[in-house]
Design an enzyme around this catalytic site. Structure first.
Site, mmCIF file in Angstrom:
data_model
loop_
_atom_site.group_PDB
_atom_site.id
_atom_site.type_symbol
_atom_site.label_atom_id
_atom_site.label_comp_id
_atom_site.label_asym_id
_atom_site.label_seq_id
_atom_site.Cartn_x
_atom_site.Cartn_y
_atom_site.Cartn_z
ATOM 1 N N LYS A 217 7.426 7.546 -4.655
ATOM 2 C CA LYS A 217 8.322 7.943 -4.271
ATOM 3 C C LYS A 217 9.380 7.845 -4.805
ATOM 4 O O LYS A 217 9.482 7.159 -5.159
ATOM 5 C CB LYS A 217 8.193 8.097 -2.930
ATOM 6 C CG LYS A 217 6.632 8.155 -1.848
ATOM 7 C CD LYS A 217 6.543 7.903 -0.237
ATOM 8 C CE LYS A 217 5.707 8.530 0.622
ATOM 9 N NZ LYS A 217 5.515 7.976 1.228
ATOM 10 N N ARG A 251 -0.921 2.363 0.865
ATOM 11 C CA ARG A 251 -1.531 2.900 0.417
ATOM 12 C C ARG A 251 -0.818 3.675 -0.940
ATOM 13 O O ARG A 251 0.526 3.615 -0.895
ATOM 14 C CB ARG A 251 -1.036 4.064 2.115
ATOM 15 C CG ARG A 251 -1.100 5.699 1.245
ATOM 16 C CD ARG A 251 -0.621 6.633 2.337
ATOM 17 N NE ARG A 251 -1.665 8.493 2.049
ATOM 18 C CZ ARG A 251 -0.931 8.759 1.269
ATOM 19 N NH1 ARG A 251 0.462 8.656 0.155
ATOM 20 N NH2 ARG A 251 -1.327 9.668 0.929
HETATM 21 C C1 YH5 Z 1 3.062 7.464 4.091
HETATM 22 O O1 YH5 Z 1 3.545 6.894 3.752
HETATM 23 N N1 YH5 Z 1 2.370 9.587 2.493
HETATM 24 S S1 YH5 Z 1 2.138 11.742 1.470
HETATM 25 C C2 YH5 Z 1 6.201 12.505 -2.322
HETATM 26 C C3 YH5 Z 1 5.920 11.611 -4.033
HETATM 27 C C4 YH5 Z 1 5.204 11.220 -3.570
HETATM 28 C C5 YH5 Z 1 4.125 10.673 -2.833
HETATM 29 C C6 YH5 Z 1 6.458 11.969 -6.019
HETATM 30 N N2 YH5 Z 1 0.927 10.366 2.955
HETATM 31 C C7 YH5 Z 1 2.305 8.879 3.468
HETATM 32 O O2 YH5 Z 1 2.300 10.433 -0.531
HETATM 33 N N3 YH5 Z 1 0.599 8.647 4.961
HETATM 34 C C8 YH5 Z 1 1.814 10.449 2.813
HETATM 35 O O3 YH5 Z 1 6.955 12.215 -4.734
HETATM 36 C C9 YH5 Z 1 1.617 8.918 4.026
HETATM 37 N N4 YH5 Z 1 1.993 6.767 5.155
HETATM 38 C C10 YH5 Z 1 1.063 7.209 5.708
HETATM 39 N N5 YH5 Z 1 0.263 6.744 6.913
HETATM 40 C C11 YH5 Z 1 3.747 11.521 0.784
HETATM 41 C C12 YH5 Z 1 3.554 10.957 -0.536
HETATM 42 C C13 YH5 Z 1 4.262 11.039 -1.782
HETATM 43 C C14 YH5 Z 1 5.245 11.789 -1.177
#
Ligand code: YH5
Length: 278
Positions: A217, A251
């Site tokens: 993230k 996660r």
């Molecule tokens: C979470 O924190 N996050 S989807 C932006 C990014 C990289 C990854 C490059 N589902 C979570 O993973 N479920 C997501 O920038 C989740 N907790 C839980 N429980 C977003 C994600 C991501 C977003």
């Protein structure tokens, strides 16, 4: 009822399986479900404890996915993983129809970044008896990163999760089924995210198992100055800090590296509990 998390090593590692078309960029060599199963199989071989399947992009600025499309993306992937692998599946969705479909196909956890706030989601979740991860967020994905503001971010996140847990219990969901997630990146600045990680013990102390997702993230990007494809080391460091502060599940995208980090945390913890017998 929530027996899976009790049998799971703590901290546990959850691998992210995207069932969104933009994550299948092999030029059509494999179908989406085949590709997702291959990804999941590699994670299982690397020692993952959960896989999290999601068909809706909740990244900042992402457009909503129509229900039928979400079902069409997610169901074949769940079926294929259930048929070919022995790993518990968490389903990343806010749609009650998708929750029901997933439950019929044998998922083991509901992961709803909207904490069952959609119409009908509480009823759908109540019928399944599955563990449910509730998450704090400020705003909706399309606009949540525009101007996040808090008085005291820790107090507001814990306050929301405690209130939501109480509401869900009042609506017939057993408190034993819940996990708490502070929602890194969901309507939070870098400073908010760092404050939450620094104070994760206070969230763990509320008494529910805590799930965190910081992998790749922007908080990792901002601190390290790295683009998304170079954020593995920063992500593993963030996950390790969370595990040391008592997170039950992390996660992540980078499973082999995070599994080793989890093994290190478990080994040190196990040693500590045996300090007086050698
Ligand atoms: C979470 O924190 N996050 S989807 C932006 C990014 C990289 C990854 C490059 N589902 C979570 O993973 N479920 C997501 O920038 C989740 N907790 C839980 N429980 C977003 C994600 C991501 C977003």
């Amino acid at each position: 009822m929530i027996d899976l998390p009790d049998q799971m090593p703590s901290p546990a590692v959850m691998g992210v399986i995207n069932a969104t078309p933009d994550s299948f960029s092999d030029g059509g060599l494999f179908s989406a479900p085949e590709q997702a199963v291959a990804q999941a199989r590699a994670m299982v071989e690397a020692g993952v404890d959960w896989v999290d399947v999601g068909g809706e992009s909740t990244r900042p600025g992402a457009a909503p996915v129509p229900l039928q499309e979400e079902l069409d993306r997610v169901c074949p992937v769940i079926e294929a993983i259930r048929a070919e692998l022995n790993v518990p599946i968490s389903l990343d969705t806010s749609a009650p129809e998708v929750m029901r479909a997933g439950a019929r196909l044998g998922i083991s956890m509901l992961n709803d970044v909207r904490s069952l706030e959609r119409e009908g989601a509480v009823a759908a979740a109540r019928q399944t008896a599955l563990p449910i991860c509730i998450m704090h967020r400020q705003g909706e994905p399309a606009t949540m990163q525009d101007r996040p503001e808090y008085g005291d971010v820790l107090e507001e996140v814990v306050g929301y999760l405690d209130r939501r847990a109480a509401e869900l219990r009042a609506e017939g969901i057993n408190g034993d089924r819940l996990l708490y997630d502070p929602g890194f990146g969901f309507g939070k600045t870098l400073a908010h995210n760092l404050t939450l990680l620094d104070n994760l013990e206070a969230i763990v102390a509320r008494g529910w198992p805590v799930l965190v997702g910081m992998s790749r993230k922007s908080m990792v990007g901002h601190v390290t100055g790295r683009p998304v494809e170079e954020r593995m080391p920063g992500s593993v460091a963030a996950a390790t800090m969370a595990m040391m502060k008592g997170a039950a599940i992390v996660r992540v995208h980078d499973v082999p590296e995070t599994v080793d980090a989890a093994r290190m945390v478990r080994a040190v913890r196990d040693q500590g509990s045996h300090w007086n017998n050698g």
